[in-house]
Design a protein around this motif. Structure first.
Motif, mmCIF file in Angstrom:
data_model
loop_
_atom_site.group_PDB
_atom_site.id
_atom_site.type_symbol
_atom_site.label_atom_id
_atom_site.label_comp_id
_atom_site.label_asym_id
_atom_site.label_seq_id
_atom_site.Cartn_x
_atom_site.Cartn_y
_atom_site.Cartn_z
ATOM 1 N N VAL A 192 -6.923 47.677 23.518
ATOM 2 C CA VAL A 192 -7.487 46.463 22.925
ATOM 3 C C VAL A 192 -8.149 46.842 21.602
ATOM 4 C CG1 VAL A 192 -9.273 44.670 23.161
ATOM 5 C CG2 VAL A 192 -7.884 45.304 25.143
ATOM 6 N N MET A 193 -7.839 46.073 20.571
ATOM 7 C CA MET A 193 -8.556 46.238 19.301
ATOM 8 C C MET A 193 -9.781 45.321 19.321
ATOM 9 S SD MET A 193 -7.036 48.523 17.548
ATOM 10 C CE MET A 193 -8.373 48.410 16.350
ATOM 11 N N VAL A 194 -10.920 45.918 19.039
ATOM 12 C CA VAL A 194 -12.172 45.160 19.029
ATOM 13 C C VAL A 194 -12.689 45.115 17.594
ATOM 14 C CG1 VAL A 194 -14.574 45.134 19.831
ATOM 15 C CG2 VAL A 194 -12.725 45.795 21.396
ATOM 16 N N ILE A 195 -13.202 43.967 17.190
ATOM 17 C CA ILE A 195 -13.771 43.811 15.846
ATOM 18 C C ILE A 195 -15.247 43.476 15.994
ATOM 19 C CG2 ILE A 195 -13.652 42.583 13.644
ATOM 20 C CD1 ILE A 195 -11.062 44.104 14.268
ATOM 21 N N LYS A 196 -16.091 44.392 15.488
ATOM 22 C CA LYS A 196 -17.536 44.177 15.570
ATOM 23 C C LYS A 196 -17.998 43.635 14.223
ATOM 24 C CE LYS A 196 -21.182 46.582 17.957
ATOM 25 N NZ LYS A 196 -22.146 46.924 16.902
ATOM 26 N N THR A 197 -18.591 42.456 14.248
ATOM 27 C CA THR A 197 -19.081 41.849 13.014
ATOM 28 C C THR A 197 -20.602 41.854 13.046
ATOM 29 O OG1 THR A 197 -19.223 39.606 13.886
ATOM 30 C CG2 THR A 197 -17.070 40.315 13.035
ATOM 31 N N LYS A 198 -21.219 41.242 12.023
ATOM 32 C CA LYS A 198 -22.678 41.304 11.983
ATOM 33 C C LYS A 198 -23.303 40.587 13.181
ATOM 34 C CE LYS A 198 -23.639 37.699 8.427
ATOM 35 N NZ LYS A 198 -22.848 36.670 8.994
ATOM 36 N N VAL A 201 -18.833 40.236 18.693
ATOM 37 C CA VAL A 201 -17.886 41.285 19.087
ATOM 38 C C VAL A 201 -16.626 40.553 19.541
ATOM 39 C CG1 VAL A 201 -17.469 43.285 20.554
ATOM 40 C CG2 VAL A 201 -19.793 42.767 19.831
ATOM 41 N N LEU A 202 -15.573 40.654 18.734
ATOM 42 C CA LEU A 202 -14.337 39.904 18.977
ATOM 43 C C LEU A 202 -13.250 40.863 19.456
ATOM 44 C CD1 LEU A 202 -14.365 37.992 15.559
ATOM 45 C CD2 LEU A 202 -15.175 37.095 17.757
ATOM 46 N N SER A 203 -12.230 40.306 20.125
ATOM 47 C CA SER A 203 -11.127 41.191 20.522
ATOM 48 C C SER A 203 -9.773 40.512 20.357
ATOM 49 C CB SER A 203 -11.301 41.673 21.964
ATOM 50 O OG SER A 203 -11.531 40.602 22.850
ATOM 51 N N TYR A 204 -8.799 41.348 20.090
ATOM 52 C CA TYR A 204 -7.390 40.924 20.059
ATOM 53 C C TYR A 204 -6.862 40.966 21.500
ATOM 54 C CZ TYR A 204 -7.037 41.421 14.931
ATOM 55 O OH TYR A 204 -7.183 41.281 13.565
ATOM 56 N N PRO A 205 -5.714 40.330 21.744
ATOM 57 C CA PRO A 205 -5.134 40.380 23.096
ATOM 58 C C PRO A 205 -4.839 41.820 23.542
ATOM 59 C CG PRO A 205 -4.022 38.736 21.748
ATOM 60 C CD PRO A 205 -4.926 39.488 20.826
ATOM 61 N N THR A 206 -4.792 41.991 24.843
ATOM 62 C CA THR A 206 -4.528 43.306 25.440
ATOM 63 C C THR A 206 -3.051 43.667 25.273
ATOM 64 O OG1 THR A 206 -6.229 42.865 27.073
ATOM 65 C CG2 THR A 206 -4.680 44.634 27.577
#
Ligand code: ATP
Ligand code: MG
Ligand code: MG
Length: 383
Positions: A192-198, A201-206
């Motif tokens: 899973v790619m996770v995107i941490k913003t200010k 915490v978001l994620s792309y599909p598995t």
């Protein structure tokens, strides 16, 4: 438009190159620290680049002088130099996160405190056969002996099948700091790619990843025949693991799906990741777009991380001959819906990642059918 921020990137390999592609589309200048003519520099004509290595403190300092925010395409960087510059320029993700994550044993000790499930493991202190034999008694065989540091593409792992393998395993990984891991009997590897913003915490599909000789070969998005509940659980686990670290940007989280459908973390990376290349064609915002936006506090609509169409990514890896990867690429030219990414790394070596191809289609079955001839070509060219 915003005030033309400058992003400094430690490392100009294929990941840096794809970050530059995203930055370019937003008129954001990316200053690369790497050798002249590195893949990322080749597609970025300006005088803000720095020649040198992300392991040289002076070069990191020099890069910091000209940038608003510094990030890295690789975790094996000099975090002491990053710690020093962090008082003058933003470093994303934090140097603390990169320092902990770049040592796989420390990464796991840290994640353990947050209740992240992972394979039982033991640290080696003396790297002696006796010590490893004792660990073998505790963890059972097979077990995976691993280098704590400088590991990638399985270089740093040695499968120890029995006590008899111990001398060979220690010889293969000699002079490296080691730990050993209980064998994970997985039925599938997920990522899973996770995107941490200010503030999110978001994620792309598995996705499902297939490794061959410990190198990522194929990525299926979404993971095939995995119920949505597991897809969601894997994303939740990945977000929880990444939340244990400070800083913004993309993180790649690798997991094992075990026979009983439980999940276990394999490892995570504090950067954009091979398991997320499919997002370039598969989502409205790629992992590279999202990373750039996250470190600059630009908006990321969560819907832009959803899957648009089933996607399969195949790595083009250096094979038996110096031009194997070009032959594979030639075959890809005739595949419908195939997006070809060559990294312009020059000479191929067996096992070196030279490019990748992503095929998207209305259904996973269709995508599988379309990419199969290329998989066959790649299989015949293996070193
Ligand atoms: P990367 O290129 O992803 O950074 P790496 O060199 O850090 O790789 P790992 O991700 O730890 O290595 O392991 C590589 C592969 O080895 C895994 O994807 C998995 O297939 C296998 N592997 C690792 N640990 C175990 C384990 N404990 N049990 C079984 N297989 C394992
Ligand atoms: Mg790794
Ligand atoms: Mg890995």
């Amino acid at each position: 438009m915003w005030n033309s921020p400058k992003v400094g990137i430690l490392g100009g390999g294929q990941l840096g190159r794809m970050l530059v592609e995203s930055a370019n589309r937003l008129n954001i200048q990316a200053n690369i620290l790497d050798a002249d003519n590195s893949p990322a520099k080749q597609i970025s004509a300006h005088d803000g680049h720095v020649t040198g290595s992300f392991k040289e403190p002076d070069a990191v300092r020099k890069l910091a002088e000209t940038c608003d925010v510094i990030t890295a395409e690789i975790e094996h960087v000099d975090t002491y130099a990053l710690e020093e510059i962090a008082s003058k320029v933003r470093v994303e993700p934090s140097w603390q996160a990169i320092r902990t994550i770049q040592n796989k044993f420390n990464q796991k000790e840290h994640l353990r405190k947050y209740g992240i499930p992972m394979a039982d493991h033991r640290e080696l202190v003396n790297n002696t056969p006796e010590e490893l034999a004792q660990i073998g008694e505790q963890l059972g065989y097979p077990m995976m002996l691993k280098s704590k540091t400088m590991a990638y593409d399985g270089r740093g792992n040695f499968r120890v099948n029995s006590k008899e393998d111990i001398p060979e395993a220690l010889e293969a990984l000699k002079d490296r700091p080691l730990y050993s891991e209980k064998w994970a009997y997985f039925k599938m590897e997920l990522a899973v790619m996770v995107i941490k913003t200010k503030d999110d915490v978001l994620s792309y599909p598995t996705v499902e990843t297939v490794q061959e000789d410990s190198i990522c070969k194929l990525v299926y998005a979404p993971a095939r025949n995995v119920p949505d509940a597991i897809n969601q659980q894997a994303q939740a686990l990945a977000r929880k693991a990444v939340s244990a670290f400070e800083g913004k940007g993309a993180f790649g989280v690798e997991m094992f799906l075990l026979e009983d459908n439980s999940l276990m973390l394999c490892e995570l990376a504090s950067r954009i990741h091979n398991s997320g290349h499919w997002t370039i064609e598969g989502c409205a915002l790629s992992q590279f777009d999202s990373h750039i936006r996250a470190i600059l506090d630009l908006p990321i609509p969560p819907k832009s991380l959803e899957l648009l169409q089933p996607s399969i990514m195949l790595n083009i890896i250096g094979g038996a001959t110096p031009d194997s990867h070009l032959k594979a690429t030639q075959a890809a030219l005739s595949i419908p819906n195939a997006s070809i990414h060559l990294y312009s790394k020059g000479a191929a070596k067996p096992g070196r990642k030279m490019g990748h191809v992503t095929v998207t289609a209305a259904t996973m079955h269709e995508a599988e059918t379309m990419i199969q001839p290329l998989v066959d070509v790649v299989d015949t060219m293996r070193a």
